[in-house]
Scaffold this motif. Structure first.
Motif, mmCIF file in Angstrom:
data_model
loop_
_atom_site.group_PDB
_atom_site.id
_atom_site.type_symbol
_atom_site.label_atom_id
_atom_site.label_comp_id
_atom_site.label_asym_id
_atom_site.label_seq_id
_atom_site.Cartn_x
_atom_site.Cartn_y
_atom_site.Cartn_z
ATOM 1 N N ALA A 39 1.174 -1.416 -0.150
ATOM 2 C CA ALA A 39 0.300 0.037 0.315
ATOM 3 C C ALA A 39 0.965 1.657 0.246
ATOM 4 C CB ALA A 39 -1.123 0.054 1.042
ATOM 5 N N MET A 40 0.412 2.261 -0.697
ATOM 6 C CA MET A 40 0.945 3.235 -0.270
ATOM 7 C C MET A 40 0.592 4.818 0.115
ATOM 8 S SD MET A 40 2.248 3.335 -4.509
ATOM 9 C CE MET A 40 0.671 3.110 -5.503
ATOM 10 N N CYS A 41 1.026 5.109 1.272
ATOM 11 C CA CYS A 41 1.209 6.743 1.950
ATOM 12 C C CYS A 41 0.343 8.023 0.610
ATOM 13 C CB CYS A 41 1.999 6.797 2.784
ATOM 14 S SG CYS A 41 2.399 5.691 3.939
ATOM 15 N N GLU A 42 -1.011 8.056 1.391
ATOM 16 C CA GLU A 42 -1.643 9.064 0.156
ATOM 17 C C GLU A 42 -0.786 10.639 1.112
ATOM 18 O OE1 GLU A 42 -5.368 8.738 0.921
ATOM 19 O OE2 GLU A 42 -5.572 6.465 -0.490
ATOM 20 N N LEU A 43 -0.064 11.295 0.387
ATOM 21 C CA LEU A 43 0.272 12.728 0.843
ATOM 22 C C LEU A 43 -0.713 13.916 0.508
ATOM 23 C CD1 LEU A 43 2.435 11.124 -0.394
ATOM 24 C CD2 LEU A 43 3.564 13.843 -1.273
ATOM 25 N N THR A 44 -0.752 14.980 1.427
ATOM 26 C CA THR A 44 -1.691 15.437 1.743
ATOM 27 C C THR A 44 -0.941 16.777 1.554
ATOM 28 O OG1 THR A 44 -3.154 16.830 3.517
ATOM 29 C CG2 THR A 44 -1.661 15.925 4.276
ATOM 30 N N PRO A 45 -1.743 18.263 1.093
ATOM 31 C CA PRO A 45 -0.795 19.694 0.771
ATOM 32 C C PRO A 45 -1.185 20.610 1.933
ATOM 33 C CG PRO A 45 -3.252 19.174 -0.445
ATOM 34 C CD PRO A 45 -2.854 18.043 0.376
ATOM 35 N N TYR A 46 -1.150 19.836 3.212
ATOM 36 C CA TYR A 46 -2.117 20.795 3.931
ATOM 37 C C TYR A 46 -1.795 20.259 5.411
ATOM 38 C CZ TYR A 46 -5.590 21.646 0.258
ATOM 39 O OH TYR A 46 -5.989 22.491 -0.425
ATOM 40 N N LEU A 47 -0.922 20.877 6.042
ATOM 41 C CA LEU A 47 -0.243 20.741 7.272
ATOM 42 C C LEU A 47 -1.497 21.009 8.624
ATOM 43 C CD1 LEU A 47 2.939 21.803 8.189
ATOM 44 C CD2 LEU A 47 2.382 19.671 7.792
ATOM 45 N N PRO A 48 -1.943 20.645 9.595
ATOM 46 C CA PRO A 48 -3.021 20.352 10.577
ATOM 47 C C PRO A 48 -3.328 21.997 11.100
ATOM 48 C CG PRO A 48 -1.970 18.775 10.988
ATOM 49 C CD PRO A 48 -0.717 19.503 9.697
ATOM 50 N N LEU A 49 -4.053 22.399 10.777
ATOM 51 C CA LEU A 49 -4.334 23.119 12.002
ATOM 52 C C LEU A 49 -3.704 23.724 13.846
ATOM 53 C CD1 LEU A 49 -8.056 24.666 11.239
ATOM 54 C CD2 LEU A 49 -5.758 25.616 9.953
ATOM 55 N N LYS A 50 -2.491 24.579 13.751
ATOM 56 C CA LYS A 50 -1.853 24.663 14.943
ATOM 57 C C LYS A 50 -3.282 25.114 16.156
ATOM 58 C CE LYS A 50 1.803 26.680 13.316
ATOM 59 N NZ LYS A 50 2.704 27.516 13.183
ATOM 60 N N ARG A 106 -3.097 15.839 16.620
ATOM 61 C CA ARG A 106 -2.629 14.340 16.443
ATOM 62 C C ARG A 106 -2.014 14.520 15.778
ATOM 63 N NH1 ARG A 106 -4.014 12.018 22.090
ATOM 64 N NH2 ARG A 106 -5.440 13.840 23.368
ATOM 65 N N ILE A 107 -0.399 13.945 16.160
ATOM 66 C CA ILE A 107 0.136 13.059 15.508
ATOM 67 C C ILE A 107 0.311 11.676 14.838
ATOM 68 C CG2 ILE A 107 2.996 13.738 14.225
ATOM 69 C CD1 ILE A 107 0.515 15.598 13.305
ATOM 70 N N TYR A 108 -0.200 10.470 14.708
ATOM 71 C CA TYR A 108 1.128 9.433 14.349
ATOM 72 C C TYR A 108 1.571 8.422 13.496
ATOM 73 C CZ TYR A 108 -4.614 9.621 16.871
ATOM 74 O OH TYR A 108 -5.192 10.148 17.783
ATOM 75 N N ILE A 109 2.719 8.017 14.255
ATOM 76 C CA ILE A 109 3.848 7.357 13.454
ATOM 77 C C ILE A 109 3.697 5.881 13.630
ATOM 78 C CG2 ILE A 109 6.585 7.174 13.072
ATOM 79 C CD1 ILE A 109 6.964 9.860 14.821
ATOM 80 N N ILE A 110 4.202 5.194 12.448
ATOM 81 C CA ILE A 110 4.066 3.832 12.027
ATOM 82 C C ILE A 110 5.570 3.658 12.177
ATOM 83 C CG2 ILE A 110 3.202 2.159 11.362
ATOM 84 C CD1 ILE A 110 0.908 3.300 10.080
ATOM 85 N N GLY A 111 6.482 2.828 12.653
ATOM 86 C CA GLY A 111 7.255 2.954 12.297
ATOM 87 C C GLY A 111 8.219 1.475 13.048
ATOM 88 N N VAL A 116 5.026 9.967 8.464
ATOM 89 C CA VAL A 116 4.274 10.791 9.843
ATOM 90 C C VAL A 116 2.874 11.256 9.928
ATOM 91 C CG1 VAL A 116 4.287 12.997 11.550
ATOM 92 C CG2 VAL A 116 6.416 12.127 10.992
ATOM 93 N N PHE A 117 1.845 10.968 10.038
ATOM 94 C CA PHE A 117 0.949 10.965 9.901
ATOM 95 C C PHE A 117 -0.521 12.150 10.683
ATOM 96 C CE2 PHE A 117 1.674 6.718 8.958
ATOM 97 C CZ PHE A 117 1.258 6.683 7.765
ATOM 98 N N ASN A 118 -1.285 12.800 9.481
ATOM 99 C CA ASN A 118 -1.649 13.233 10.585
ATOM 100 C C ASN A 118 -3.140 13.114 11.256
ATOM 101 O OD1 ASN A 118 -4.384 12.765 8.146
ATOM 102 N ND2 ASN A 118 -4.013 14.752 7.418
ATOM 103 N N GLN A 119 -3.975 13.448 11.637
ATOM 104 C CA GLN A 119 -5.116 12.519 12.226
ATOM 105 C C GLN A 119 -6.402 11.512 11.186
ATOM 106 O OE1 GLN A 119 -5.782 15.726 16.144
ATOM 107 N NE2 GLN A 119 -7.317 15.417 14.208
ATOM 108 N N GLU A 120 -6.134 12.151 9.814
ATOM 109 C CA GLU A 120 -6.783 11.274 9.161
ATOM 110 C C GLU A 120 -5.773 10.279 8.481
ATOM 111 O OE1 GLU A 120 -10.374 11.490 8.584
ATOM 112 O OE2 GLU A 120 -9.644 13.259 9.930
ATOM 113 N N TRP A 121 -4.849 10.170 8.697
ATOM 114 C CA TRP A 121 -3.615 9.084 8.290
ATOM 115 C C TRP A 121 -3.609 9.401 6.902
ATOM 116 C CZ3 TRP A 121 -1.819 6.166 11.642
ATOM 117 C CH2 TRP A 121 -1.724 5.271 12.563
#
Length: 233
Positions: free
Chosen positions: A123-134, A139-144, A183-188
């Motif tokens: 599976a390929m991770c999906e990029l987002t053009p936006y950073l979360p609002l401050k 929350r920031i999620y990591i898989i590793g 590094v993922f946002n809250q929507e993965w």
């Protein structure tokens, strides 16, 4: 509900598990874990790379540049997909076929490569053009592969702290071996590439330091790739 943590849905968990199929451990030939890597669609980073999956990690983990001390050379690296191996009868291990782009640790700390090996069910991770609002509860999620161990989720004490045009700071737990993790946002959705942690200087001209982990914003990497590769030869 007596704290900041509440509920997450089954769909949310399933999406996180789906992301695991694109995350791999970077090992030596003798299978000593040294870092993490993940897959994205080539054209999502640089259009001429097409729809094939490409792998991203830190340059301080693997690099063809002999000036990067301590990094594995591409020919010596192995890429182990634990999630795919657990679902089948055989281990899924790939090798690096070609380094497409790299940037030194003091810049974007990124190596992007093409793989050679079994590529099904990834599976390929999906990029987002936006950073979360401050705000106060992003929350920031990591898989590793922290400490070179099994594929793991970082889901507690994972608040977003700050970001600028290149770097993202967060409290999401990491250890050695997490380098190169997505590094993922809250929507993965993919927002960054984890590369270090510790007592860091605050961003955006703020005075002082804090305990934080740091990733490189994926859109900053994307811009750097296009800037380098689109320069007329």
């Amino acid at each position: 509900v007596f704290g900041e943590d509440s509920f997450v849905s089954l769909l949310w968990y399933q999406k996180g598990l789906e992301r695991c199929r694109g995350v791999a451990q970077l090992t030596t030939k003798s299978r000593r874990g040294v870092g993490t890597r993940f897959l994205v669609r080539g054209e999502d980073v640089y259009e001429p790379w097409g729809v094939e999956p490409i792998l991203m990690t830190n340059a301080h983990v693997v690099s063809p540049d002999p000036r990067v001390k301590g990094a594995l050379r591409p020919d010596d690296a192995r890429v182990f997909f634990e999630s795919l191996s657990a679902a089948g009868e055989q281990e899924v291990v790939c090798q690096i076929e070609q380094v497409l782009w790299t940037s030194p640790p003091e810049e974007y700390d990124t190596t992007i490569a093409r793989l050679r090996g079994p590529m099904s069910n990834m599976a390929m991770c999906e990029l987002t053009p936006y950073l979360p609002l401050k705000d106060d509860n992003q929350r920031i999620y990591i898989i590793g592969h922290p400490a070179g161990g099994h594929l793991s989720f970082s889901m507690q004490d994972n608040l977003l702290l700050d970001y600028d045009e290149r770097l993202i700071h967060y409290r999401t737990p990491t250890e050695g071996g997490s380098s190169g993790s997505p590094v993922f946002n809250q929507e993965w959705d993919l927002i960054g590439l984890h590369h270090k942690g510790g007592v860091l200087a605050k961003l955006n001209g703020q005075m002082g330091t804090y305990e934080a982990n740091e990733g490189v914003w994926i859109q900053a990497v994307k811009t750097a790739v296009r800037t380098d590769l689109d320069v007329p030869k």
